[in-house]
Write a protein that holds these residues in place. Sequence first.
Motif: not given
Length: 245
Positions: A215, A219, A222
């Motif tokens: 995760d 992130w 992004r």
Amino acid sequence: MKHRIHQQNEKNHWWYKSRRFILKCILGQIKSTDKKTVLEVGCGTGSNLKYLFNNFKKVNGMDNDPIALDYAKVNFSSDALFHGDANSLNNLKSCYDLIAFLDVLYHENIKSVEDVIKQANNRLNNNGYLLLSEPAFNFLKGKHSETVQTKRRFTKHELEKIIYRSGFKKIFISTYWGFTIFFLMLMKRRIFEPIFGANLNLEGTDLFSISIVDDVLFWLTRFELKLIQEIEIPFGSSVVILAKK
């Protein structure tokens, strides 16, 4: 067994999800994808066909591994998939609006990268696109590279020169990605792998997958995309290029 593991990794592992996220944004540069055809050379077990190219009118996948194609047929009809060699694209009967090589050209089975890209140009429709995502920098070779039969890694400028020599007129996007994990990979290659060897690698993956870490790394991808859109990234674990015939 390894094909099933690879298929699971392609769906859930942060690196594959991150690559699709980056490439999906890059494909946004192509207008009217719902009217265009795509061929992924080296489609493997088919996850990119399902999750990355799902907005295209027609999707075909080609691979030289019949077992991988059997796994891909779980989600795609036999008509969409076929056995073939990336070194012999001139034998294809169809032309496409986009041809993609996603971590294929690095492989030891590729006899000449430039020849393969020239053949891809020949099988593109007028104003067709070439999409590449390949591992970057030869000094990042390691134990995992041996596992996946890596012959070469690339710099951005090396691939750009090959693409232009192969007859492409314009490069829309040329960038590194994976700079947020670049130093992690470098440490793994130069410090930990000489000590622990291939024991650090799960089959089909380079870096371990842990849910919470996945995760965080996704992130960071992004965040990395926002930087790519604003500045030129000088390094990364992979090169991504979108070119036009």
